[in-house]
Design an enzyme around this catalytic site. Structure first.
Site, PDB file in Angstrom:
ATOM      1  N   CYS A  82     -17.892   8.110   0.984  1.00  0.00           N
ATOM      2  CA  CYS A  82     -16.735   7.217   1.055  1.00  0.00           C
ATOM      3  C   CYS A  82     -15.725   7.523  -0.056  1.00  0.00           C
ATOM      4  O   CYS A  82     -15.062   8.549   0.022  1.00  0.00           O
ATOM      5  CB  CYS A  82     -17.211   5.770   1.055  1.00  0.00           C
ATOM      6  N   ILE A 140     -17.180   1.012   5.094  1.00  0.00           N
ATOM      7  CA  ILE A 140     -16.545  -0.060   4.319  1.00  0.00           C
ATOM      8  C   ILE A 140     -15.196   0.454   3.806  1.00  0.00           C
ATOM      9  O   ILE A 140     -15.154   1.301   2.913  1.00  0.00           O
ATOM     10  CB  ILE A 140     -17.439  -0.488   3.126  1.00  0.00           C
ATOM     11  N   HIS A 182     -22.040   5.136   4.323  1.00  0.00           N
ATOM     12  CA  HIS A 182     -22.905   4.856   3.162  1.00  0.00           C
ATOM     13  C   HIS A 182     -24.389   4.851   3.529  1.00  0.00           C
ATOM     14  O   HIS A 182     -24.982   3.783   3.655  1.00  0.00           O
ATOM     15  CB  HIS A 182     -22.579   3.468   2.609  1.00  0.00           C
ATOM     16  N   GLU A 184     -26.784   5.236   1.646  1.00  0.00           N
ATOM     17  CA  GLU A 184     -27.541   4.629   0.538  1.00  0.00           C
ATOM     18  C   GLU A 184     -27.733   3.127   0.738  1.00  0.00           C
ATOM     19  O   GLU A 184     -28.511   2.502   0.029  1.00  0.00           O
ATOM     20  CB  GLU A 184     -26.850   4.926  -0.803  1.00  0.00           C
TER      21      GLU A 184
HETATM   22  N1  LIG Z   1     -16.495   2.014   0.338  1.00  0.00           N
HETATM   23  C1  LIG Z   1     -15.655   2.828  -0.245  1.00  0.00           C
HETATM   24  O1  LIG Z   1     -16.015   3.715  -1.015  1.00  0.00           O
HETATM   25  C2  LIG Z   1     -14.202   2.546   0.001  1.00  0.00           C
HETATM   26  C3  LIG Z   1     -13.264   3.630  -0.454  1.00  0.00           C
HETATM   27  C4  LIG Z   1     -11.933   3.044  -0.849  1.00  0.00           C
HETATM   28  N2  LIG Z   1     -11.234   2.511   0.284  1.00  0.00           N
HETATM   29  C5  LIG Z   1     -11.114   4.099  -1.573  1.00  0.00           C
HETATM   30  O2  LIG Z   1     -10.042   4.404  -1.213  1.00  0.00           O
HETATM   31  O3  LIG Z   1     -11.575   4.630  -2.546  1.00  0.00           O
END
Ligand SMILES: NC(=O)CC[C@H](N)C(=O)O
Length: 202
Positions: A82, A140, A182, A184
């Site tokens: 992410c 997320i 994710h 994890e």
């Molecule tokens: N769950 C996440 O790592 C979100 C990433 C976040 N939106 C970013 O731009 O860093």
């Protein structure tokens, strides 16, 4: 590599603890990394989820951005989830103007790409090279990969909700691995095991 790999988790910001647990479950020795000296002592690194703008700022403040780029250039395996995926992208869209990345994967990643109504969602993901059925993907405020260079292998795609176009959510280029989601957070350690095997193959 003959002995158990030592894998750091970049611990400037984000869900560090969950990666330490997942790596230990995947039979690696896992430890947090904040400083260049600590980075020098690990065989490989995970860059966790969190907020890539903050992570980028702290990496510069802690003088770890340069050493990270050097280790990546020298072939250290890195897995980014992410925000960590954003950190590994050579190019980002919808980033903050002053946002820097470590880079290393020849891809363009769009931050927060899945949009407001879908800021968090879960989906089964077919992951190339993993046995045992789809991975449970937790997204997320996740990025997607908008474009990849020829050296990048696409490992997973998510069908777009709004049309026939699918979205790339997992990639690998050499020793660098990145997922929009994710693993994890799921208790399914197959992606971490996949990364540990990459590290062992170096
Ligand atoms: N769950 C996440 O790592 C979100 C990433 C976040 N939106 C970013 O731009 O860093």
């Amino acid at each position: 590599m003959s002995s158990t790999p030592v894998i750091g988790v970049l611990a400037l910001q984000g869900d560090v603890r969950e990666h330490l647990v997942a790596l230990a479950a995947a039979d690696a020795i896992a430890r947090p990394v904040r400083r260049a000296e600590e980075l020098a002592e690990v065989d490989a690194l995970v860059i966790p989820g969190g907020e890539s703008t903050t992570m980028s700022k702290l990496a510069l403040q802690f003088d770890v951005m340069g050493p990270l780029r050097e280790r990546v250039a020298a072939g250290m395996p890195v897995y980014g989830t992410c925000a960590g995926m954003i950190m590994l992208a050579d190019k980002i869209l919808d980033g903050r103007e002053d946002q820097e990345t470590v880079g290393g994967i020849d891809m363009t990643v769009r931050r927060n790409a899945f949009g407001r109504q879908n800021e968090s969602f879960e989906s089964g993901i077919d992951f190339k090279g993993l046995d045992g059925g789809p991975v449970h993907g937790v997204f997320i405020r996740a990025p997607w990969v908008e474009a990849v260079g020829t050296a990048v292998e696409v490992l997973a795609e998510l069908p777009a909700a709004d049309g026939p176009e699918s979205r790339i959510v997992a990639v690998r280029q050499g020793n660098l691995l990145a997922t929009s989601f994710h693993p994890e957070l799921t208790g399914d350690h197959r992606v971490h095991e996949y990364f540990v095997r990459m590290v062992e193959a170096v």
